[in-house]
Scaffold this motif. Structure first.
Motif, PDB file in Angstrom:
ATOM      1  N   LEU A 147       0.800  -1.224   0.000  1.00  0.00           N
ATOM      2  CA  LEU A 147       0.000   0.000   0.000  1.00  0.00           C
ATOM      3  C   LEU A 147       0.837   1.280   0.000  1.00  0.00           C
ATOM      4  N   PRO A 148       1.916   1.388   0.790  1.00  0.00           N
ATOM      5  CA  PRO A 148       2.723   2.612   0.721  1.00  0.00           C
ATOM      6  C   PRO A 148       3.309   2.860  -0.661  1.00  0.00           C
ATOM      7  N   LEU A 149       3.694   1.796  -1.364  1.00  0.00           N
ATOM      8  CA  LEU A 149       4.230   1.938  -2.718  1.00  0.00           C
ATOM      9  C   LEU A 149       3.138   2.370  -3.687  1.00  0.00           C
ATOM     10  N   LEU A 150       1.940   1.817  -3.529  1.00  0.00           N
ATOM     11  CA  LEU A 150       0.829   2.200  -4.397  1.00  0.00           C
ATOM     12  C   LEU A 150       0.436   3.653  -4.166  1.00  0.00           C
ATOM     13  N   TYR A 151       0.459   4.078  -2.908  1.00  0.00           N
ATOM     14  CA  TYR A 151       0.135   5.467  -2.596  1.00  0.00           C
ATOM     15  C   TYR A 151       1.168   6.407  -3.223  1.00  0.00           C
ATOM     16  N   ALA A 152       2.440   6.055  -3.082  1.00  0.00           N
ATOM     17  CA  ALA A 152       3.502   6.900  -3.636  1.00  0.00           C
ATOM     18  C   ALA A 152       3.369   7.015  -5.149  1.00  0.00           C
ATOM     19  N   LYS A 153       3.022   5.906  -5.802  1.00  0.00           N
ATOM     20  CA  LYS A 153       2.907   5.902  -7.259  1.00  0.00           C
ATOM     21  C   LYS A 153       1.688   6.692  -7.730  1.00  0.00           C
ATOM     22  N   ILE A 154       0.520   6.376  -7.190  1.00  0.00           N
ATOM     23  CA  ILE A 154      -0.727   6.933  -7.719  1.00  0.00           C
ATOM     24  C   ILE A 154      -0.996   8.345  -7.205  1.00  0.00           C
ATOM     25  N   VAL A 155      -0.694   8.602  -5.955  1.00  0.00           N
ATOM     26  CA  VAL A 155      -0.980   9.921  -5.386  1.00  0.00           C
ATOM     27  C   VAL A 155       0.203  10.867  -5.561  1.00  0.00           C
ATOM     28  N   ASP A 156       1.381  10.475  -5.065  1.00  0.00           N
ATOM     29  CA  ASP A 156       2.534  11.380  -5.115  1.00  0.00           C
ATOM     30  C   ASP A 156       3.066  11.579  -6.533  1.00  0.00           C
ATOM     31  N   GLN A 157       3.189  10.474  -7.281  1.00  0.00           N
ATOM     32  CA  GLN A 157       3.744  10.556  -8.636  1.00  0.00           C
ATOM     33  C   GLN A 157       2.661  10.786  -9.684  1.00  0.00           C
ATOM     34  N   ARG A 158       1.406  10.793  -9.275  1.00  0.00           N
ATOM     35  CA  ARG A 158       0.265  11.051 -10.159  1.00  0.00           C
ATOM     36  C   ARG A 158       0.223  10.082 -11.344  1.00  0.00           C
ATOM     37  N   ARG A 159       0.477   8.821 -11.040  1.00  0.00           N
ATOM     38  CA  ARG A 159       0.381   7.761 -12.031  1.00  0.00           C
ATOM     39  C   ARG A 159      -0.966   7.065 -11.903  1.00  0.00           C
ATOM     40  N   GLY A 160      -1.124   5.970 -12.652  1.00  0.00           N
ATOM     41  CA  GLY A 160      -2.284   5.112 -12.532  1.00  0.00           C
ATOM     42  C   GLY A 160      -1.819   3.702 -12.216  1.00  0.00           C
ATOM     43  N   GLY A 161      -2.625   2.724 -12.607  1.00  0.00           N
ATOM     44  CA  GLY A 161      -2.261   1.336 -12.374  1.00  0.00           C
ATOM     45  C   GLY A 161      -3.324   0.413 -12.904  1.00  0.00           C
ATOM     46  N   PHE A 162      -3.082  -0.910 -12.778  1.00  0.00           N
ATOM     47  CA  PHE A 162      -4.134  -1.832 -13.167  1.00  0.00           C
ATOM     48  C   PHE A 162      -4.942  -2.215 -11.930  1.00  0.00           C
ATOM     49  N   CYS A 163      -5.785  -3.240 -12.017  1.00  0.00           N
ATOM     50  CA  CYS A 163      -6.827  -3.445 -11.015  1.00  0.00           C
ATOM     51  C   CYS A 163      -6.305  -3.550  -9.589  1.00  0.00           C
ATOM     52  N   CYS A 164      -5.259  -4.344  -9.371  1.00  0.00           N
ATOM     53  CA  CYS A 164      -4.763  -4.542  -8.015  1.00  0.00           C
ATOM     54  C   CYS A 164      -4.243  -3.244  -7.421  1.00  0.00           C
ATOM     55  N   GLU A 165      -3.686  -2.395  -8.261  1.00  0.00           N
ATOM     56  CA  GLU A 165      -3.160  -1.124  -7.783  1.00  0.00           C
ATOM     57  C   GLU A 165      -4.280  -0.131  -7.498  1.00  0.00           C
ATOM     58  N   ASN A 166      -5.096   0.139  -8.501  1.00  0.00           N
ATOM     59  CA  ASN A 166      -6.156   1.137  -8.334  1.00  0.00           C
ATOM     60  C   ASN A 166      -7.173   0.723  -7.267  1.00  0.00           C
ATOM     61  N   ASN A 167      -7.666  -0.497  -7.358  1.00  0.00           N
ATOM     62  CA  ASN A 167      -8.661  -0.932  -6.386  1.00  0.00           C
ATOM     63  C   ASN A 167      -8.043  -1.202  -5.018  1.00  0.00           C
ATOM     64  N   GLY A 168      -6.795  -1.680  -4.994  1.00  0.00           N
ATOM     65  CA  GLY A 168      -6.126  -1.894  -3.716  1.00  0.00           C
ATOM     66  C   GLY A 168      -5.976  -0.595  -2.944  1.00  0.00           C
ATOM     67  N   LEU A 169      -5.506   0.452  -3.627  1.00  0.00           N
ATOM     68  CA  LEU A 169      -5.331   1.737  -2.965  1.00  0.00           C
ATOM     69  C   LEU A 169      -6.676   2.387  -2.645  1.00  0.00           C
ATOM     70  N   PHE A 170      -7.637   2.256  -3.561  1.00  0.00           N
ATOM     71  CA  PHE A 170      -8.965   2.843  -3.346  1.00  0.00           C
ATOM     72  C   PHE A 170      -9.629   2.223  -2.122  1.00  0.00           C
ATOM     73  N   SER A 171      -9.403   0.936  -1.889  1.00  0.00           N
ATOM     74  CA  SER A 171      -9.979   0.286  -0.706  1.00  0.00           C
ATOM     75  C   SER A 171      -9.419   0.901   0.569  1.00  0.00           C
ATOM     76  N   TRP A 172      -8.141   1.303   0.536  1.00  0.00           N
ATOM     77  CA  TRP A 172      -7.522   1.946   1.698  1.00  0.00           C
ATOM     78  C   TRP A 172      -8.173   3.305   1.951  1.00  0.00           C
ATOM     79  N   LEU A 173      -8.383   4.058   0.888  1.00  0.00           N
ATOM     80  CA  LEU A 173      -9.039   5.356   1.034  1.00  0.00           C
ATOM     81  C   LEU A 173     -10.440   5.194   1.622  1.00  0.00           C
ATOM     82  N   LEU A 174     -11.208   4.273   1.066  1.00  0.00           N
ATOM     83  CA  LEU A 174     -12.576   4.075   1.553  1.00  0.00           C
ATOM     84  C   LEU A 174     -12.585   3.678   3.029  1.00  0.00           C
ATOM     85  N   SER A 175     -11.656   2.820   3.419  1.00  0.00           N
ATOM     86  CA  SER A 175     -11.569   2.420   4.827  1.00  0.00           C
ATOM     87  C   SER A 175     -11.247   3.613   5.711  1.00  0.00           C
TER      88      SER A 175
END
Length: 282
Positions: free
Chosen positions: A51-79
């Motif tokens: 999760l910390p790596l996914l956050y750094a990639k998608i939020v800090d680096q403003r990247r995207g990802g495939f399902c495990c990345e986008n949905n994995g990180l989104f689940s953390w936000l929702l929680s």
């Protein structure tokens, strides 16, 4: 996790409380701000589901990802926002073979809220839904000119749609993926995450891609092609207007930056090869 930074990244404003209207809004905002992409695979990197790596990639680096990345990180936000979230294992239906992929082929989310269950997915692509779907009904659920349903059969749930048409409940339905409601954890997807980065049976290994939902349409990059799709009204006589143009290799970094907000740290090797059918059919 810095919730306010994440919400700013996806363009969400307003009170972030565990309510249905907030769930719908952050879901759509995510899809319109964070691309569905696998460019790490084709620029010398490796995707890891921490999760910390996914956050750094998608939020800090403003990247995207495939399902495990986008949905994995989104689940953390929702929680963090107070939602009750369950990770689920999905199996995507292959267009070429008509068969489903193996378990853990796709990561999707179930949100339980006020005694109702909602299917969330911000990591699929062009056939994906923009607003969470109810798991309490098997009837049609309309989203603009599209219509989806979640059909239940022998403990399995099947997400289906009528592609870019809406012919009502009696129309022709096409499968997107199937899933169970058995709770999973992010680590359960590690093996399939590596498969999608290394196997000629995976579209993510065979094609470099990036796609994002836009107001009234979608922008998609694959290999050396850029496709823009506009969703039109029924009054126009057609529901889709698609334009595609070929790209030169030197154009691609600029296209990714301007169209998707993606800037890579390493050179991209464009790829668009045929996907080998899986030897085992599900």
């Amino acid at each position: 996790m810095h919730v306010e930074t994440y919400l700013s990244r996806i363009g969400f404003t307003g009170p972030a409380e565990p309510r249905l209207e907030v769930l719908r809004s952050v879901h759509t905002c995510h899809l319109m701000s964070v691309p569905f992409e696998n460019l790490t695979v084709h620029s010398g990197g490796r995707i890891q589901l921490a999760l910390p790596l996914l956050y750094a990639k998608i939020v800090d680096q403003r990247r995207g990802g495939f399902c495990c990345e986008n949905n994995g990180l989104f689940s953390w936000l929702l929680s963090e926002l107070g939602f009750q979230v369950t990770l689920l294992s999905g199996q995507v239906k292959r267009v070429t073979t008509g068969c489903y992929g193996p378990p853990f082929d796709h990561l999707v989310l179930m949100v339980s809220l006020g005694g109702q269950r909602w299917l969330c997915d911000v990591g699929f692509g062009s056939a994906g839904f923009s607003i969470p779907l109810s798991l309490e009904t098997s009837g049609p659920q309309e989203q603009g000119h599209r219509v989806y349903r979640v059909r239940k059969d022998s403990g399995m749930h099947f997400l289906e749609w009528q592609q870019e048409e809406n012919r009502g409940a009696a129309g022709d339905w096409t499968g997107i993926y199937k899933f169970t409601l058995e709770p999973r954890c992010l680590e359960d997807f590690d093996e399939m995450c590596w498969h999608h980065q290394s196997s000629p049976c995976s579209i993510f290994f065979c094609k470099s891609m990036c796609t994002i939902l836009q107001p009234g349409g979608r922008l998609t990059y694959i290999g050396r092609r850029l496709t823009s799709t506009a969703f039109l009204s029924e009054a126009s006589g057609t529901l889709l207007k698609t334009t595609t143009r070929e790209l030169k290799d030197e154009e691609i970094p600029g296209i990714l930056a301007e169209g998707f907000g993606v800037v890579l740290n390493s050179p991209l090797i464009p790829k668009d090869e045929m996907v080998v059918p899986l030897p085992v059919m599900y």
